[in-house]
Design an enzyme around this catalytic site. Structure first.
Site, mmCIF file in Angstrom:
data_model
loop_
_atom_site.group_PDB
_atom_site.id
_atom_site.type_symbol
_atom_site.label_atom_id
_atom_site.label_comp_id
_atom_site.label_asym_id
_atom_site.label_seq_id
_atom_site.Cartn_x
_atom_site.Cartn_y
_atom_site.Cartn_z
ATOM 1 N N SER A 17 45.698 47.329 -36.307
ATOM 2 C CA SER A 17 46.161 47.373 -34.920
ATOM 3 C C SER A 17 46.104 45.983 -34.298
ATOM 4 C CB SER A 17 45.292 48.329 -34.103
ATOM 5 O OG SER A 17 45.521 48.198 -32.715
ATOM 6 N N TYR B 40 37.047 51.665 -31.708
ATOM 7 C CA TYR B 40 38.336 51.707 -32.404
ATOM 8 C C TYR B 40 38.748 50.308 -32.862
ATOM 9 C CZ TYR B 40 43.444 52.206 -32.902
ATOM 10 O OH TYR B 40 44.744 52.181 -33.359
#
Length: 284
Positions: A176, A189
């Site tokens: 990400s 995350y």
């Protein structure tokens, strides 16, 4: 045609969300695909029921691959993905279960080999995120669940599949943009996504002598079920408008990166990350 944000306020209580409940539905298929770069290959895609995983599954099918979808519990979305893959004339095997359970990876590999005889492409994509604006609100349980889903599961399935992969095969991990720029409200995350980058680079070096390529894709703000299931309804309305291109991306705009890395067009690429993120400069 230029894309723009069209997200009405919405929120879903279930995580990681359900694609069939989203409005508008994410775009997962481009209509101008004519290549067959993955003909005769079999790909495993975790989290392939919806979002980026679904778009990758459909794109792989358009490129000629049979697809195996591993997913948690989103049956309606998974069946839609299978339908879309089959419409491209390819087979799609659905395997339901919790990837944080080590034994599931062994089951997946066994079923894939029984059904298709080979594992040529592995896409580690399934993930979990939960927003916490205050770091102290991240419980040990949340931290553990995020890491077990986002990085432990990558290890489990890669470890199970690797003995059955050969020279020329490809592993692609979904990381990400948050791995590079951080995220104040997704600390756990983002941390797992940073781990995935290092996992990708290190595994690529480890497997280079075997000529198995390992790469990653680091999407930015993409319209997937993650969004309405993670953020408040009003926040969804402006999702993605702060990137240089001024809008969120669609899964169909991310899938070509996976198809490229899985194909023989990328035979001299390993240990790298592609960044479909709307123009965020990450310098890495």
């Amino acid at each position: 045609m230029a894309k723009k944000n069209q997200f009405p306020a919405q929120h879903q209580e279930q995580k990681p969300g359900r694609e069939y409940k989203m409005s508008p539905a994410p775009d997962f298929e481009k209509e101008d695909v004519h290549c067959r770069r993955l003909e005769g290959k079999t790909a495993i895609i975790t989290g392939g029921d919806s979002g980026i995983g679904r778009a990758v599954a459909v794109r792989f099918a358009q490129e000629g691959a049979n697809v195996v979808i591993a997913y948690l519990e989103e049956d309606t979305d998974a069946e839609e993905t299978r339908k879309q893959v089959q419409q491209e004339g390819k087979q799609c095997l659905l395997i339901k279960g919790d990837l944080t359970e080590h034994s599931l990876s062994e089951t997946i590999v066994k079923k894939v080999l029984e059904e298709f005889g080979s594992i040529d492409i592995l896409v580690n994509n399934a993930a979990y995120q939960e927003e916490q604006t205050d770091f102290l609100n991240i419980t040990p349980e949340q931290w553990k669940k995020t890491f077990e889903t986002n990085i432990y599961a990558y290890y489990y399935l890669t470890h199970a599949a690797l003995p059955h992969m050969k020279a020329g095969d490809a592993i692609i991990n979904t990381t990400s943009v948050t791995a590079y720029r951080g995220s104040s409200h997704l600390v756990d995350y983002s941390s797992t996504k940073g781990a995935i980058v290092s996992f990708t680079r290190s595994l690529a070096l480890n497997l280079a002598p075997k000529k198995i390529r390992v790469n990653a894709v680091a999407p930015g703000q993409i319209w997937t079920p993650f969004i309405p299931s993670t953020f408040p309804a009003e926040q969804v309305k402006t999702f993605g408008t702060d990137v240089p291109l001024g809008r969120a991306g669609q899964p169909e705009e991310v899938a070509p990166a996976f198809a490229f890395l899985a194909s023989d067009d990328a035979t001299y690429i390993t240990g790298q990350v592609i960044h479909p993120n709307g123009g965020e400069i990450v310098n890495a």
